[in-house]
Scaffold this motif. Structure first.
Motif, short mmCIF file in Angstrom:
data_model
loop_
_atom_site.label_atom_id
_atom_site.label_comp_id
_atom_site.label_asym_id
_atom_site.label_seq_id
_atom_site.Cartn_x
_atom_site.Cartn_y
_atom_site.Cartn_z
N VAL A 103 9.94 -28.00 -8.26
CA VAL A 103 10.46 -27.60 -9.57
C VAL A 103 10.69 -26.10 -9.53
O VAL A 103 9.74 -25.32 -9.37
CB VAL A 103 9.48 -27.95 -10.71
CG1 VAL A 103 10.02 -27.45 -12.05
CG2 VAL A 103 9.23 -29.46 -10.76
N ALA A 104 11.96 -25.69 -9.69
CA ALA A 104 12.33 -24.27 -9.57
C ALA A 104 11.85 -23.76 -8.22
O ALA A 104 12.19 -24.31 -7.18
CB ALA A 104 11.76 -23.47 -10.73
N ASP A 105 11.02 -22.71 -8.23
CA ASP A 105 10.52 -22.15 -6.97
C ASP A 105 9.09 -22.59 -6.69
O ASP A 105 8.38 -21.96 -5.89
CB ASP A 105 10.58 -20.61 -7.03
CG ASP A 105 12.00 -20.10 -7.15
OD1 ASP A 105 12.89 -20.76 -6.58
OD2 ASP A 105 12.21 -19.07 -7.82
N ASP A 106 8.66 -23.67 -7.32
CA ASP A 106 7.28 -24.10 -7.19
C ASP A 106 7.21 -25.57 -6.78
O ASP A 106 8.23 -26.28 -6.76
CB ASP A 106 6.54 -23.89 -8.52
CG ASP A 106 5.03 -23.90 -8.35
OD1 ASP A 106 4.56 -23.95 -7.20
OD2 ASP A 106 4.32 -23.87 -9.38
N MET A 107 6.02 -26.04 -6.44
CA MET A 107 5.79 -27.44 -6.14
C MET A 107 4.77 -27.97 -7.15
O MET A 107 3.66 -27.43 -7.26
CB MET A 107 5.24 -27.62 -4.72
CG MET A 107 6.19 -27.13 -3.64
SD MET A 107 7.69 -28.16 -3.50
CE MET A 107 7.03 -29.60 -2.69
#
Length: 315
Positions: A103-107
């Motif tokens: 999600v976006a720049d994250d997990m």
């Protein structure tokens, strides 16, 4: 036939049924099959490709044993399937695993529980049990996913229930139960991620395999059907439903088909040896797709014989 032999026949059928149920869990725990289920059911992964979801799935535990402990490419194992809380007993999940969704720049980490059940109402509503399972898995995250008052670190839990032989009003459908915000009176809303921590999904398979439905229902109905032989099943799964039939999946489908036939034939033999024509008829009805006590009694089977066939797990 002696009582001893009658009991032995019943135990043979039960043993076959238990082996069949374990094989169903083993098959459903295949990473490719799990990815197909997640794409269809889990909102957070619905826009992802199945190949992407495949790589996001971590190793879960299946039933009461690990699946193929020496294999790590297709099968998944490692996360405990037992949830023990002092004073509350132990819950054993059919299949449970972690999945990491980008999600976006994250997990974003979520916990997925999958359960396969024959009936949707075995004396209680399965959705209520699903809520209990998600609640147990959420509370057990204390000390593992968060400590002290770090409740923001609670991971969302999905409990997905596959009802193989639902009653008439539930057949061929999918229902989702989740937490939603309901602003009763002037109040600032909070982000969905704060409260969206559990979801129970009921998947009701269809009885008539010739009727078209949602892809996931078509797929699971064929995959778990006890009415289709191995050759026909693998052909439909591969040619019509797009499943890549790796040797591992073929072996598990074959094992499941063989065990299903063993339980059926054992039940027929037990009925013959007991001179129980009514039991044989009940077994035949179940083989043709009639599975609930109500459906069997409506066909003229006595409740005692119908319950015996159901208890033995014959289909």
């Amino acid at each position: 036939m002696t009582i001893r032999n009658s009991i032995a026949s019943d135990l043979d059928i039960i043993a076959g049924k238990e082996a069949y149920d374990k094989e169903v869990k083993t098959l459903l725990a295949n990473r490719q099959i799990l990815a197909i289920i997640l794409k269809a059911i889990v909102n957070e992964s619905k826009d992802m490709e199945i190949s992407e979801i495949f790589t996001c799935i971590e190793m879960p535990e299946v039933g009461e044993r690990k699946v193929h402990p020496n294999q790590t490419n297709e099968k998944i194992y490692g996360k405990t399937n037992e949830n023990s809380i002092i004073g509350e007993g132990t819950v054993t999940f059919d299949i449970i695993f972690d999945v990491y969704i980008p999600v976006a720049d994250d997990m974003v980490k979520m916990i997925i529980n999958i359960e396969a059940q024959r009936e949707n109402n075995p004396g209680y509503e399965l959705v209520t049990r699903g809520i209990y399972y998600t609640a147990r898995e959420i509370s057990s995250q204390h000390g593992r996913e968060f400590k002290n008052s770090g409740y923001n670190n609670i991971k969302k839990v999905y409990s997905i229930w596959i009802c193989v032989s639902p009653d008439g009003k539930h057949t061929d459908g999918i229902t989702r139960y989740s937490i939603k915000e309901d602003v009763v009176y002037r109040h600032a809303k909070v982000s969905k991620e704060v409260y969206d921590k559990l979801c129970v999904v009921m998947i009701y398979l269809k009885k008539n395999l010739e009727e078209e439905s949602e892809y996931i229902i078509d797929f699971l109905s064929v995959l778990l059907s006890e009415k289709i032989d191995y050759d026909r099943k693998t052909y439909i799964l591969e040619k019509d439903l797009g499943l890549t039939m790796a040797e591992e999946i073929k072996e598990e489908v074959n094992n499941m088909c063989n065990l299903s036939e063993h339980v059926y034939e054992s039940g027929i033999q037990a009925g013959k040896e007991n001179g129980a024509d009514e039991l044989i008829q009940a077994i035949q009805y179940m083989k043709e797709g009639t599975h609930t006590l109500k459906e069997l009694t409506e066909k003229g089977i006595s409740s005692i014989i119908a319950q015996k066939a159901i208890t033995l797990g014959i289909k």
